[in-house]
Design a protein around this motif. Sequence first.
Motif, PDB file in Angstrom:
ATOM      1  N   GLU A  67       0.826  -1.199   0.000  1.00 32.04           N
ATOM      2  CA  GLU A  67       0.000   0.000   0.000  1.00 32.04           C
ATOM      3  C   GLU A  67       0.868   1.260   0.000  1.00 32.04           C
ATOM      4  N   ILE A  68       1.962   1.221   0.744  1.00 34.77           N
ATOM      5  CA  ILE A  68       2.879   2.369   0.789  1.00 34.77           C
ATOM      6  C   ILE A  68       3.441   2.640  -0.594  1.00 34.77           C
ATOM      7  N   VAL A  69       3.852   1.588  -1.289  1.00 34.29           N
ATOM      8  CA  VAL A  69       4.383   1.746  -2.648  1.00 34.29           C
ATOM      9  C   VAL A  69       3.305   2.343  -3.557  1.00 34.29           C
ATOM     10  N   THR A  70       2.079   1.845  -3.445  1.00 35.94           N
ATOM     11  CA  THR A  70       0.977   2.356  -4.269  1.00 35.94           C
ATOM     12  C   THR A  70       0.719   3.834  -3.967  1.00 35.94           C
ATOM     13  N   LEU A  71       0.697   4.189  -2.690  1.00 34.48           N
ATOM     14  CA  LEU A  71       0.463   5.583  -2.310  1.00 34.48           C
ATOM     15  C   LEU A  71       1.577   6.497  -2.823  1.00 34.48           C
ATOM     16  N   ARG A  72       2.809   6.023  -2.794  1.00 36.76           N
ATOM     17  CA  ARG A  72       3.923   6.818  -3.322  1.00 36.76           C
ATOM     18  C   ARG A  72       3.741   7.053  -4.827  1.00 36.76           C
ATOM     19  N   GLN A  73       3.296   6.026  -5.524  1.00 43.86           N
ATOM     20  CA  GLN A  73       3.076   6.166  -6.959  1.00 43.86           C
ATOM     21  C   GLN A  73       1.947   7.155  -7.239  1.00 43.86           C
ATOM     22  N   VAL A  74       0.872   7.067  -6.461  1.00 46.45           N
ATOM     23  CA  VAL A  74      -0.254   7.994  -6.636  1.00 46.45           C
ATOM     24  C   VAL A  74       0.198   9.417  -6.331  1.00 46.45           C
ATOM     25  N   LEU A  75       0.962   9.595  -5.254  1.00 45.26           N
ATOM     26  CA  LEU A  75       1.461  10.923  -4.898  1.00 45.26           C
ATOM     27  C   LEU A  75       2.342  11.491  -6.004  1.00 45.26           C
ATOM     28  N   ALA A  76       3.229  10.673  -6.555  1.00 40.55           N
ATOM     29  CA  ALA A  76       4.100  11.142  -7.637  1.00 40.55           C
ATOM     30  C   ALA A  76       3.270  11.560  -8.842  1.00 40.55           C
ATOM     31  N   ALA A  77       2.225  10.802  -9.174  1.00 40.53           N
ATOM     32  CA  ALA A  77       1.356  11.144 -10.301  1.00 40.53           C
ATOM     33  C   ALA A  77       0.621  12.456 -10.028  1.00 40.53           C
ATOM     34  N   GLU A  79       1.622  14.909  -8.056  1.00 39.49           N
ATOM     35  CA  GLU A  79       2.590  16.004  -8.108  1.00 39.49           C
ATOM     36  C   GLU A  79       2.911  16.378  -9.549  1.00 39.49           C
ATOM     37  N   ARG A  80       3.047  15.360 -10.437  1.00 37.48           N
ATOM     38  CA  ARG A  80       3.274  15.640 -11.853  1.00 37.48           C
ATOM     39  C   ARG A  80       2.091  16.412 -12.436  1.00 37.48           C
ATOM     40  N   HIS A  81       0.871  15.977 -12.107  1.00 37.68           N
ATOM     41  CA  HIS A  81      -0.335  16.634 -12.612  1.00 37.68           C
ATOM     42  C   HIS A  81      -0.409  18.075 -12.101  1.00 37.68           C
ATOM     43  N   CYS A  82      -0.088  18.274 -10.824  1.00 32.90           N
ATOM     44  CA  CYS A  82      -0.083  19.609 -10.218  1.00 32.90           C
ATOM     45  C   CYS A  82       0.930  20.501 -10.938  1.00 32.90           C
ATOM     46  N   GLY A  83       2.118  19.971 -11.187  1.00 31.95           N
ATOM     47  CA  GLY A  83       3.141  20.731 -11.900  1.00 31.95           C
ATOM     48  C   GLY A  83       2.695  21.121 -13.298  1.00 31.95           C
ATOM     49  N   GLU A  84       2.029  20.196 -13.992  1.00 31.19           N
ATOM     50  CA  GLU A  84       1.514  20.475 -15.334  1.00 31.19           C
ATOM     51  C   GLU A  84       0.462  21.576 -15.284  1.00 31.19           C
ATOM     52  N   LEU A  85      -0.439  21.522 -14.307  1.00 36.48           N
ATOM     53  CA  LEU A  85      -1.469  22.564 -14.164  1.00 36.48           C
ATOM     54  C   LEU A  85      -0.836  23.928 -13.889  1.00 36.48           C
ATOM     55  N   LYS A  86       0.140  23.961 -13.016  1.00 36.57           N
ATOM     56  CA  LYS A  86       0.817  25.220 -12.704  1.00 36.57           C
ATOM     57  C   LYS A  86       1.517  25.773 -13.943  1.00 36.57           C
ATOM     58  N   ARG A  87       2.144  24.883 -14.703  1.00 31.54           N
ATOM     59  CA  ARG A  87       2.841  25.313 -15.908  1.00 31.54           C
ATOM     60  C   ARG A  87       1.842  25.916 -16.898  1.00 31.54           C
ATOM     61  N   ARG A  88       0.699  25.259 -17.061  1.00 26.93           N
ATOM     62  CA  ARG A  88      -0.317  25.743 -18.002  1.00 26.93           C
ATOM     63  C   ARG A  88      -0.926  27.064 -17.536  1.00 26.93           C
ATOM     64  N   LEU A  89      -0.990  27.277 -16.217  1.00 25.23           N
ATOM     65  CA  LEU A  89      -1.526  28.527 -15.680  1.00 25.23           C
ATOM     66  C   LEU A  89      -0.472  29.636 -15.650  1.00 25.23           C
ATOM     67  N   GLY A  90       0.763  29.289 -15.935  1.00 18.21           N
ATOM     68  CA  GLY A  90       1.829  30.285 -15.944  1.00 18.21           C
ATOM     69  C   GLY A  90       2.391  30.578 -14.571  1.00 18.21           C
ATOM     70  N   LEU A  91       2.130  29.727 -13.626  1.00 14.96           N
ATOM     71  CA  LEU A  91       2.679  29.912 -12.286  1.00 14.96           C
ATOM     72  C   LEU A  91       4.113  29.401 -12.286  1.00 14.96           C
ATOM     73  N   SER A  92       5.036  30.248 -11.854  1.00 17.41           N
ATOM     74  CA  SER A  92       6.445  29.868 -11.893  1.00 17.41           C
ATOM     75  C   SER A  92       6.829  29.054 -10.662  1.00 17.41           C
ATOM     76  N   THR A  93       7.956  28.419 -10.784  1.00 13.24           N
ATOM     77  CA  THR A  93       8.494  27.658  -9.649  1.00 13.24           C
ATOM     78  C   THR A  93       8.847  28.601  -8.516  1.00 13.24           C
ATOM     79  N   LEU A  94       9.353  29.782  -8.876  1.00 14.20           N
ATOM     80  CA  LEU A  94       9.715  30.764  -7.850  1.00 14.20           C
ATOM     81  C   LEU A  94       8.479  31.212  -7.072  1.00 14.20           C
ATOM     82  N   GLY A  95       7.382  31.426  -7.779  1.00 13.31           N
ATOM     83  CA  GLY A  95       6.137  31.805  -7.104  1.00 13.31           C
ATOM     84  C   GLY A  95       5.667  30.711  -6.168  1.00 13.31           C
ATOM     85  N   GLY A  96       5.780  29.460  -6.639  1.00 11.75           N
ATOM     86  CA  GLY A  96       5.413  28.325  -5.783  1.00 11.75           C
ATOM     87  C   GLY A  96       6.300  28.234  -4.562  1.00 11.75           C
ATOM     88  N   LEU A  97       7.592  28.506  -4.763  1.00 14.18           N
ATOM     89  CA  LEU A  97       8.531  28.479  -3.647  1.00 14.18           C
ATOM     90  C   LEU A  97       8.182  29.561  -2.637  1.00 14.18           C
TER      91      LEU A  97
END
Length: 200
Positions: A67-77, A79-97
Amino acid sequence: MMYYWAPLNKILSYDINLNSPNKGLLSDFMTDVPVDPGVTARTPAVEGLTETEEEELRAELAKVEEEIVTLRQVLAAKERHCGELKRRLGLSTLGGLKQNLSRSWHDVQVSNAYVRTSEKLGEWNEKVTQSDLYKKTQETLSQAGQKTSAALSTMGSAISRKLGDMRNSATFKSFEDRVGTIKKEITTQGTAWPHFIWKC
């Protein structure tokens, strides 16, 4: 995977001399005995557990690890989706930081440890500022500042008075007259400046 087993006394007597002609060769004490990794990972049963209880616990442990391995995989997915949404919205990494730092600082400020520390520092500040030693030190520094200010003022007045006396002295008047004469000579002669220097 193949594991090798050898008695400890044989391993300790193994020739590890780097200049030896036999270096790097397996000696006859190493035997090809396959060892099952499942056997090596098992530890003797904890006292008080039956073999069935141990098997149940091992099965539950395997399930939780899966279950831990599965949860890590879901979390990674996610985070990737969140990063893609931020990129499409024009939110920079610096702003996120910046947001993460701001959120973290807010979390620190509302944490119990921070609140207690702030309260404790406030109490110490109150105690220190109310103590007799602090008050005496503050009064002494205040008096020293006033005396220093008065001394500087007096010294400034004395210097000013001395400069006034010096300006009214005969020597200064003579010097002032000489500078005035030089200025007059320069302005009237114009280009005759080098001639004037030789005359002095």
